[in-house]
Design an enzyme around this catalytic site. Structure first.
Site, PDB file in Angstrom:
ATOM      1  N   ASP A   1       3.763   0.315  -5.165  1.00  0.00           N
ATOM      2  CA  ASP A   1       2.482  -0.361  -4.948  1.00  0.00           C
ATOM      3  C   ASP A   1       1.352   0.669  -5.026  1.00  0.00           C
ATOM      4  O   ASP A   1       1.107   1.375  -4.070  1.00  0.00           O
ATOM      5  CB  ASP A   1       2.467  -1.109  -3.622  1.00  0.00           C
ATOM      6  CG  ASP A   1       3.087  -0.328  -2.457  1.00  0.00           C
ATOM      7  OD1 ASP A   1       3.881   0.597  -2.685  1.00  0.00           O
ATOM      8  OD2 ASP A   1       2.768  -0.674  -1.311  1.00  0.00           O
TER       9      ASP A   1
ATOM     10  N   GLU B   1       3.338  13.321  -0.143  1.00  0.00           N
ATOM     11  CA  GLU B   1       4.126  12.157  -0.587  1.00  0.00           C
ATOM     12  C   GLU B   1       4.240  12.087  -2.096  1.00  0.00           C
ATOM     13  O   GLU B   1       5.188  11.501  -2.627  1.00  0.00           O
ATOM     14  CB  GLU B   1       3.498  10.872  -0.058  1.00  0.00           C
ATOM     15  CG  GLU B   1       2.082  10.652  -0.567  1.00  0.00           C
ATOM     16  CD  GLU B   1       1.537   9.262  -0.274  1.00  0.00           C
ATOM     17  OE1 GLU B   1       2.316   8.377   0.059  1.00  0.00           O
ATOM     18  OE2 GLU B   1       0.319   9.087  -0.404  1.00  0.00           O
TER      19      GLU B   1
END
Length: 528
Positions: free
Chosen positions: A266, A459
């Site tokens: 996403d 991340e």
């Protein structure tokens, strides 16, 4: 709240604006008082937790030859203590006051803004924890997931009530396999095997689609969330995006956004291809694709369930899951495999064709072991060469499309590196194994260089400019970071005797592959 104040502005994407909080209109003062009375700051429902099975020097460190990489691995091992959390008892006694779902066992979080645990992130976290010799922490995290399945029938996207409408890539069965392989805790497997089956039932009862090819019908899975309304955690963003569409299209948009979140990607051009505007999030159509990675994950889960039931002496269930795996293998070959390209591709249900864009997920069947063609690895290697993916020096890009979405170019994500690297490394082909090592070397150096500069793990990484923290998407890049740490430890465990911290990354043009392979084989070819 009466008439509005012209001095007050709504908060932007970074938080409350200064004019909102400095305005003295009665309406705003009422809102401020209400929030201060009834809401806590983020993360107050959690306590910091140091894992009880954390130890100073796991054996992994001794496998790493490069002293700088060994020291770095030791620092990553230390990070588990910073990422450990447990839920306060009042979340159990007063659940109506919290969005956090109570978890009986402590856990490791991704880091940064992600203060709760997430589904698919946790698999790579657990791989890292097992290498850090922390099986009890892994068992507790597994118990939390199993409790969620028993309570809700599936694993939610994350441990928040507003994530209950959707799941994430189904890796729970694989998590169990890694834990049982490490500990031989067959009793735990026996106690929870039916809960694992229940989770797979969720995917087969709620996320299947029938696809026809060559006069035959096949059942595969897709991400699909049958609930309209904006995502609760991104309500204003989704509401504003829907304002750009006709009213009759808004419910479908919100459902597709939730499906995109369920995919873990996403968001990405992967879910925009084939829509009216392949660069606009308003064109998202996640549920209209049969994804390679989702079906490879489920194929692997079915194979593992067959093995689990065999181990537990239940031949009927073992045969059931073995047959399910074989059916999925046939379906993936008929619908997703492209012989000419030498890879698997997401299938566009509406347009009746494969999406031939590059994504690392195209090679997930190699990682999950869900293929039957013995030449598939060699074909996939040629696919990587033809796509010029091996020319990227700092990591494998998430896609080749630059849309501003975080699951697109120029970002590279740790789990996607693992899908490709381990997929190639599992092959008996020395050439594929050497390419896997070179890709691992590139990723390790990118992570190490950024850590050396920033003293942090991230991340995602931007691989377009020498390797930097990534960007794009709906929020700033986050530090931590659970799955990034896990993948680095996995690569150091596999290749620790060869990886180096030097700055020169590998540039793998096709002709260089042969040279790299010959160099790697040279010691074994020499007579001494």
């Amino acid at each position: 709240m009466g008439s509005s104040c012209t001095k007050c502005r709504w908060p932007d994407s970074t938080g409350m604006t200064s004019s909102l909080w400095t305005c003295h209109c009665p309406q705003l003062q009422q809102l401020q008082a209400f929030i201060q009375k009834h809401f806590q700051a983020a993360g107050q429902e959690l306590l910091s937790w140091t894992p009880e099975d954390w130890k100073d020097s796991p054996r992994l460190l001794q496998k790493i030859s490069d002293p700088k990489l060994r020291a770095w691995a030791g620092q990553l091992h230390q990070l588990w203590k910073k990422l450990g959390k447990k839920v306060k008892p009042e979340v159990l006694s007063h659940p109506e006051q919290f969005s956090l779902i109570y978890s009986a066992h402590p856990f490791i979080v991704p880091g940064g803004r992600f203060v709760e645990f997430y589904y698919w992130d946790s698999y790579w976290v657990m791989e890292g924890l097992l290498l850090s010799e922390m099986p009890q922490t892994v068992k507790g995290m597994l118990q939390n997931f199993l409790d969620l399945v028993r309570l809700y029938g599936h694993v939610p996207n994350g441990a928040r009530v507003y994530y209950l409408q959707r799941s994430q890539p189904p890796l729970l069965t694989l998590m169990m396999d890694r834990y049982v392989t490490h500990t031989n805790d067959t009793a735990f497997l026996r106690d929870n095997i039916e809960t694992l089956a229940l989770e797979l039932d969720f995917w087969m009862e709620n996320r299947t689609i029938s696809v026809s090819s060559g006069g035959q019908s096949y059942v595969l899975n897709h991400y699909a969330v049958p609930y309209g309304g904006p995502r609760p955690e991104a309500y204003s963003k989704d509401f504003e995006l829907a304002d750009t569409l006709p009213e009759e299209d808004r419910v479908a948009l919100w459902a597709e956004l939730k499906a995109g979140a369920e995919s873990g990607w996403d968001f990405s051009s992967r879910w925009l291809v084939g829509g009216p505007n392949s660069t606009s999030l308003s064109s998202i159509r996640t549920s209209k694709f049969v994804p390679v990675d989702l079906n490879a994950f489920l194929c692997q889960a079915e194979a593992l369930m067959s093995n689990f039931y065999s181990r537990l002496g239940n031949d009927i269930q073992a045969t059931k899951y073995r047959n399910l795996k074989q059916q999925r293998l046939a379906a993936m070959r008929a619908i997703l495999w492209d012989e000419e390209k030498g890879a698997w591709f997401d299938y566009d249900l509406e347009n009746g064709k494969k999406n031939l864009e590059f994504y690392p997920s195209n090679l997930t069947p190699l990682w999950s072991g869900c293929f039957s063609d013995p030449d598939a690895v060699d074909k996939a290697l040629k696919y990587l060469e033809d796509s010029q993916i091996l020319t990227y020096q700092y990591g494998i890009p998430t896609s080749l499309q630059k849309t501003g979405q975080q699951w697109d170019f120029p970002n590279a994500w740790a789990p996607l590196q693992d899908l490709v690297i381990r997929g190639l490394a599992k092959s008996p082909s020395p050439r594929a194994q050497e390419v896997a090592f070179q890709l691992a070397q590139n990723w390790i150096r990118t992570n190490f260089e950024v850590y050396s500069q920033k003293s942090a793990m991230f991340e995602k990484y931007d691989i377009s400019n020498g390797g930097q923290p990534g960007g794009g998407g709906e929020y700033e890049v986050q530090e931590g970071f659970g799955w990034t740490n896990g993948v680095v430890l996995m690569l150091l465990d596999r290749y620790g005797d060869r990886l180096t911290s030097g700055t020169q990354t590998a540039f793998l043009e096709p002709h260089c592959l042969t040279a790299a392979l010959l160099l790697s084989l040279l010691p074994s070819l020499l007579p001494w």
